[in-house]
Scaffold this motif. Structure first.
Motif, PDB file in Angstrom:
ATOM      1  N   ASN A 106     -19.425   0.584  23.546  1.00  0.00           N
ATOM      2  CA  ASN A 106     -18.427   1.571  23.155  1.00  0.00           C
ATOM      3  C   ASN A 106     -17.008   1.288  23.637  1.00  0.00           C
ATOM      4  O   ASN A 106     -16.088   2.008  23.260  1.00  0.00           O
ATOM      5  CB  ASN A 106     -18.881   2.959  23.614  1.00  0.00           C
ATOM      6  CG  ASN A 106     -20.007   3.473  22.756  1.00  0.00           C
ATOM      7  OD1 ASN A 106     -19.801   3.896  21.631  1.00  0.00           O
ATOM      8  ND2 ASN A 106     -21.232   3.411  23.276  1.00  0.00           N
ATOM      9  N   ASP A 145     -24.406   0.542  27.066  1.00  0.00           N
ATOM     10  CA  ASP A 145     -23.673   1.585  26.336  1.00  0.00           C
ATOM     11  C   ASP A 145     -22.170   1.472  26.569  1.00  0.00           C
ATOM     12  O   ASP A 145     -21.370   1.672  25.652  1.00  0.00           O
ATOM     13  CB  ASP A 145     -24.153   2.982  26.736  1.00  0.00           C
ATOM     14  CG  ASP A 145     -25.427   3.391  26.033  1.00  0.00           C
ATOM     15  OD1 ASP A 145     -25.817   2.724  25.040  1.00  0.00           O
ATOM     16  OD2 ASP A 145     -26.048   4.386  26.456  1.00  0.00           O
ATOM     17  N   LYS A 166     -16.331   3.993  14.906  1.00  0.00           N
ATOM     18  CA  LYS A 166     -17.778   3.878  14.710  1.00  0.00           C
ATOM     19  C   LYS A 166     -18.134   2.731  13.769  1.00  0.00           C
ATOM     20  O   LYS A 166     -19.166   2.096  13.914  1.00  0.00           O
ATOM     21  CB  LYS A 166     -18.326   5.189  14.166  1.00  0.00           C
ATOM     22  CG  LYS A 166     -19.813   5.297  14.240  1.00  0.00           C
ATOM     23  CD  LYS A 166     -20.254   6.720  13.966  1.00  0.00           C
ATOM     24  CE  LYS A 166     -21.541   6.962  14.672  1.00  0.00           C
ATOM     25  NZ  LYS A 166     -21.841   8.340  14.899  1.00  0.00           N
ATOM     26  N   ILE A 220     -15.754   4.175  30.836  1.00  0.00           N
ATOM     27  CA  ILE A 220     -17.031   4.575  30.239  1.00  0.00           C
ATOM     28  C   ILE A 220     -18.167   4.332  31.224  1.00  0.00           C
ATOM     29  O   ILE A 220     -19.023   5.197  31.425  1.00  0.00           O
ATOM     30  CB  ILE A 220     -17.299   3.812  28.917  1.00  0.00           C
ATOM     31  CG1 ILE A 220     -16.287   4.213  27.855  1.00  0.00           C
ATOM     32  CG2 ILE A 220     -18.725   4.064  28.431  1.00  0.00           C
ATOM     33  CD1 ILE A 220     -16.315   3.315  26.623  1.00  0.00           C
ATOM     34  N   TYR A 222     -13.632  11.159  22.247  1.00  0.00           N
ATOM     35  CA  TYR A 222     -14.295  10.203  21.353  1.00  0.00           C
ATOM     36  C   TYR A 222     -15.731  10.638  21.066  1.00  0.00           C
ATOM     37  O   TYR A 222     -16.184  10.635  19.919  1.00  0.00           O
ATOM     38  CB  TYR A 222     -14.222   8.835  22.038  1.00  0.00           C
ATOM     39  CG  TYR A 222     -15.140   7.750  21.582  1.00  0.00           C
ATOM     40  CD1 TYR A 222     -14.881   7.019  20.430  1.00  0.00           C
ATOM     41  CD2 TYR A 222     -16.252   7.389  22.347  1.00  0.00           C
ATOM     42  CE1 TYR A 222     -15.707   5.979  20.046  1.00  0.00           C
ATOM     43  CE2 TYR A 222     -17.079   6.348  21.970  1.00  0.00           C
ATOM     44  CZ  TYR A 222     -16.798   5.647  20.822  1.00  0.00           C
ATOM     45  OH  TYR A 222     -17.616   4.614  20.451  1.00  0.00           O
ATOM     46  N   GLN A 223     -16.452  11.049  22.094  1.00  0.00           N
ATOM     47  CA  GLN A 223     -17.828  11.509  21.917  1.00  0.00           C
ATOM     48  C   GLN A 223     -17.871  12.786  21.084  1.00  0.00           C
ATOM     49  O   GLN A 223     -18.696  12.910  20.174  1.00  0.00           O
ATOM     50  CB  GLN A 223     -18.481  11.762  23.275  1.00  0.00           C
ATOM     51  CG  GLN A 223     -18.761  10.495  24.057  1.00  0.00           C
ATOM     52  CD  GLN A 223     -19.275  10.806  25.443  1.00  0.00           C
ATOM     53  OE1 GLN A 223     -18.672  11.548  26.209  1.00  0.00           O
ATOM     54  NE2 GLN A 223     -20.427  10.231  25.777  1.00  0.00           N
ATOM     55  N   ARG A 258     -14.703   0.303  20.728  1.00  0.00           N
ATOM     56  CA  ARG A 258     -14.616   1.469  19.844  1.00  0.00           C
ATOM     57  C   ARG A 258     -13.716   2.552  20.437  1.00  0.00           C
ATOM     58  O   ARG A 258     -12.899   3.145  19.731  1.00  0.00           O
ATOM     59  CB  ARG A 258     -16.015   2.034  19.586  1.00  0.00           C
ATOM     60  CG  ARG A 258     -16.937   1.078  18.862  1.00  0.00           C
ATOM     61  CD  ARG A 258     -18.346   1.674  18.810  1.00  0.00           C
ATOM     62  NE  ARG A 258     -19.359   0.709  18.471  1.00  0.00           N
ATOM     63  CZ  ARG A 258     -19.679   0.363  17.232  1.00  0.00           C
ATOM     64  NH1 ARG A 258     -19.058   0.893  16.219  1.00  0.00           N
ATOM     65  NH2 ARG A 258     -20.629  -0.521  17.013  1.00  0.00           N
ATOM     66  N   LEU A 259     -13.885   2.831  21.732  1.00  0.00           N
ATOM     67  CA  LEU A 259     -13.042   3.838  22.385  1.00  0.00           C
ATOM     68  C   LEU A 259     -11.582   3.417  22.346  1.00  0.00           C
ATOM     69  O   LEU A 259     -10.700   4.232  22.068  1.00  0.00           O
ATOM     70  CB  LEU A 259     -13.488   4.075  23.829  1.00  0.00           C
ATOM     71  CG  LEU A 259     -12.586   4.994  24.660  1.00  0.00           C
ATOM     72  CD1 LEU A 259     -12.442   6.372  24.020  1.00  0.00           C
ATOM     73  CD2 LEU A 259     -13.115   5.105  26.085  1.00  0.00           C
ATOM     74  N   ASN A 290     -29.263   5.127  20.868  1.00  0.00           N
ATOM     75  CA  ASN A 290     -28.997   6.480  20.380  1.00  0.00           C
ATOM     76  C   ASN A 290     -29.648   6.761  19.035  1.00  0.00           C
ATOM     77  O   ASN A 290     -29.949   7.902  18.735  1.00  0.00           O
ATOM     78  CB  ASN A 290     -27.493   6.715  20.257  1.00  0.00           C
ATOM     79  CG  ASN A 290     -26.820   6.761  21.605  1.00  0.00           C
ATOM     80  OD1 ASN A 290     -27.472   6.816  22.631  1.00  0.00           O
ATOM     81  ND2 ASN A 290     -25.513   6.730  21.595  1.00  0.00           N
ATOM     82  N   PHE A 315     -12.639   9.283  26.419  1.00  0.00           N
ATOM     83  CA  PHE A 315     -14.049   9.048  26.128  1.00  0.00           C
ATOM     84  C   PHE A 315     -14.736  10.351  25.725  1.00  0.00           C
ATOM     85  O   PHE A 315     -15.535  10.384  24.780  1.00  0.00           O
ATOM     86  CB  PHE A 315     -14.751   8.416  27.336  1.00  0.00           C
ATOM     87  CG  PHE A 315     -16.199   8.066  27.111  1.00  0.00           C
ATOM     88  CD1 PHE A 315     -16.597   7.286  26.025  1.00  0.00           C
ATOM     89  CD2 PHE A 315     -17.180   8.501  27.994  1.00  0.00           C
ATOM     90  CE1 PHE A 315     -17.934   6.953  25.822  1.00  0.00           C
ATOM     91  CE2 PHE A 315     -18.513   8.175  27.801  1.00  0.00           C
ATOM     92  CZ  PHE A 315     -18.891   7.401  26.719  1.00  0.00           C
ATOM     93  N   GLN A 356     -19.146   7.830  19.180  1.00  0.00           N
ATOM     94  CA  GLN A 356     -20.088   7.026  19.956  1.00  0.00           C
ATOM     95  C   GLN A 356     -21.271   6.605  19.096  1.00  0.00           C
ATOM     96  O   GLN A 356     -21.792   7.367  18.302  1.00  0.00           O
ATOM     97  CB  GLN A 356     -20.598   7.803  21.171  1.00  0.00           C
ATOM     98  CG  GLN A 356     -21.438   6.945  22.084  1.00  0.00           C
ATOM     99  CD  GLN A 356     -21.733   7.630  23.407  1.00  0.00           C
ATOM    100  OE1 GLN A 356     -21.355   8.762  23.639  1.00  0.00           O
ATOM    101  NE2 GLN A 356     -22.406   6.920  24.283  1.00  0.00           N
ATOM    102  N   THR A 357     -21.644   5.370  19.271  1.00  0.00           N
ATOM    103  CA  THR A 357     -22.813   4.828  18.594  1.00  0.00           C
ATOM    104  C   THR A 357     -23.551   3.943  19.576  1.00  0.00           C
ATOM    105  O   THR A 357     -23.042   3.621  20.636  1.00  0.00           O
ATOM    106  CB  THR A 357     -22.418   4.038  17.329  1.00  0.00           C
ATOM    107  OG1 THR A 357     -23.599   3.736  16.590  1.00  0.00           O
ATOM    108  CG2 THR A 357     -21.685   2.760  17.638  1.00  0.00           C
TER     109      THR A 357
END
Length: 177
Positions: A125, A121, A150, A46, A70-71, A128-129, A81, A67, A76-77
């Motif tokens: 993430n 970032d 998320k 990332i 995922y986006q 999460r990823l 953002n 990634f 992504q959070t």
């Protein structure tokens, strides 16, 4: 917090612990070890992706592909953002034109803030990823995997109708709720 180097490290450890606990209530319960094993490769991938750098290994290139998935799935959070995403997309060209006219000191400060943003970032993430990847590999849809990822820790994008007003009056309201 987006520009605080110390917060990133503390937040990473907190997210890793919270995610490990919260995974036990998801469809990928029991796969916490797999998620933890992918966190550092996800973090590196990332970070390099956000910095506009290519992968240095085949496994990193694969994680950068994850990634992107995922986006696209909406996983992504991030704290930043919640405020900037729609504005940023509409003003990219305008922002880049303004950057051309800046002095060296301003360019250096901008570089530092851009780096801190990408650093935080990536940290925000990585877990999460990793969870997203494990969930998809376990047979869940990308939409379901993105939802799990998320909501593993604080989902800064989730808010009610009055959250904007309350957030203006109470710092970290959304995270506190």
């Amino acid at each position: 917090t987006q520009y605080n180097i110390v917060f990133g490290g503390v937040n990473f450890l907190r997210d890793l612990g919270a995610a490990s606990l919260n995974l036990s209530t998801t469809e990928i319960a029991g796969k916490e070890k797999q998620v933890r094993a992918n966190v550092l490769p996800a973090l590196r991938a990332i970070y390099r992706d956000l910095r506009g750098k290519g992968a240095t290994t085949e496994s990193m290139a694969e994680m950068q592909d994850w990634f992107e998935r995922y986006q696209l799935a909406g996983g992504q959070t991030g704290y930043q953002n919640q405020f900037a995403e729609t504005k940023r997309k509409g003003n990219i060209v305008e922002q880049e034109l303004k950057r051309l006219n800046r002095g060296n000191v301003k360019k250096s400060v901008d570089w530092l803030f851009d780096w801190l943003s990408d650093y935080n970032d990536a940290i925000e993430n990585a877990v999460r990823l990793s969870a997203f990847k494990v969930a998809v590999e376990s047979g869940l849809s990308e939409d379901k995997a993105a939802s799990i990822a998320k909501n593993l820790t604080v989902n800064f994008n989730r808010k009610g109708a009055k959250s904007g007003l309350i957030s203006a009056l109470y710092a970290f309201f959304n995270a506190a709720v």
